[in-house]
Design an enzyme around this catalytic site. Sequence first.
Site, mmCIF file in Angstrom:
data_model
loop_
_atom_site.group_PDB
_atom_site.id
_atom_site.type_symbol
_atom_site.label_atom_id
_atom_site.label_comp_id
_atom_site.label_asym_id
_atom_site.label_seq_id
_atom_site.Cartn_x
_atom_site.Cartn_y
_atom_site.Cartn_z
ATOM 1 N N LYS A 106 -30.620 8.580 18.998
ATOM 2 C CA LYS A 106 -29.274 9.013 19.981
ATOM 3 C C LYS A 106 -28.119 8.043 19.388
ATOM 4 O O LYS A 106 -26.941 8.318 19.654
ATOM 5 C CB LYS A 106 -29.708 8.137 21.304
ATOM 6 C CG LYS A 106 -30.644 8.814 22.285
ATOM 7 C CD LYS A 106 -30.869 8.090 23.398
ATOM 8 C CE LYS A 106 -31.788 8.950 24.297
ATOM 9 N NZ LYS A 106 -33.182 9.475 23.742
ATOM 10 N N ASN A 162 -37.834 9.532 20.809
ATOM 11 C CA ASN A 162 -38.517 8.926 22.119
ATOM 12 C C ASN A 162 -39.833 8.565 21.785
ATOM 13 O O ASN A 162 -40.401 9.422 20.966
ATOM 14 C CB ASN A 162 -38.429 9.846 23.132
ATOM 15 C CG ASN A 162 -36.898 10.203 23.593
ATOM 16 O OD1 ASN A 162 -36.437 9.631 24.447
ATOM 17 N ND2 ASN A 162 -36.469 11.317 22.956
#
Length: 464
Positions: free
Chosen positions: A268, A305
């Site tokens: 991110k 993730n």
Amino acid sequence: MKNVVIFGASSGGKIVADALLRQPERYQLKYFLDNDASRWGQQLLGITIAGGMDELATLAKAEPIDKVIVAISSIGEDDLAVISDTCRQWDIELRIIPQALDIVFEDPILNQMREVSVADLLGRHEVSLADDLVSAEIQGQTVLVTGAAGSIGSEVVRQVAKFAPARIIGLDVNENDLYLLELFVGRHFPEIVFSSVICSIQDRTELERELTGQGIDVVFHCAAHKHVPLMERSPVQAVKNNVLGTLNVAQVADELAIGRFVLISTDKAVNPTNVMGASKRVAELIVLEMNRRSDTRFMAVRFGNVLGSAGSVIPIFKELLKEGRDLTITDERMTRYFMTIPEAARLVIESGVQGQGGELFVLEMGEPVEILTLARKMIELSRAQSDIKIIGLRPGEKLYEELFYDMDSVIPTDNRKILLSTAEADQQLDLAQLRQEIEAVIADASGSRSFLGRYVASFSGAQA
């Protein structure tokens, strides 16, 4: 008494079978199954190898089967999906042995059986470390792990412990989970000194007091705020923890002449559209800047993730399914990169010990996974009657995550799972000015977004 079938007639199956045969009052081992056709009809420990995995349905029709144990830790996701579907059809309990690197040999193997998880069905395979390389840098050393009570931090502690450091210092503000980790290390690695330090990375004075004189050799900086929607609502907390916290720990590491500093980052941070990602990008820039001016080897490791980490999609989906609720996803086109917690921790450790300073390593995440597919697999595994609802993108969310700013600047390393991004160290920081700006943001929280936007060009700083 449970009728049991073992899938896998090699070493793992033999270990499990031996444990079952020692408890005849509880288990009756009926058959082995194995995809090696040359072994069909043979016996192992007096038990027939009845066929391949397709034979399971035939056996279930002929007689009650209560439990299937998959004794191949590296089984392919397609084979596991077939076995899982058959077990669900015939209402058979399904268990799998741990990955080979996760087996605790002091504990009975039957106590280590686990349910099949969505990670197994997504095909994240076991990652082995370059043991000699890691051991040379970790054995006999003192290792500091910040955020040690968290999902990644605690797994880094468990993996580091396997390489016989003299001491591990776990630093966190979560005293309950940190204490449980201390107990775990004490049980499984009694020869290692584990020191719990309750301290906030936002408090530089306290960090200096706690870490001075500890003889730390390596830092794995895992502590961070990572929840995207919450950081959108409280951007100043992302600045305080992810930016100021990283600056504090990095500068203390420099002052104490610690050998290595490894920042755990996130996909991110690439072209961020949210506060959390922007704050982690600034953390990356801090670490790269520190490497220019310090004898400490500073580096960062970026990945996507992590399956099952606290606050991530899988625990949330599990809780919804347990409550009998529908699963909600924001967009049916959304994809994310995933890896397992042990996989991420192992690769972080190897990246950290191979780095010479100034690197931004990126973990190879495989193919992105559709969140819609993930939700469907979890509903299947849980045997729930839940539906899936599309609710629209949340503030700061992307449909697709990226791992690199420039794909052309990525080069391989000796480990195919670890890549090196070479074009992201150009932006230089005035760290004294950065600290002053952070202090101004803390004094007036309304400036948090604009502060991040000044350092991360792709982040507009506007309210999402």
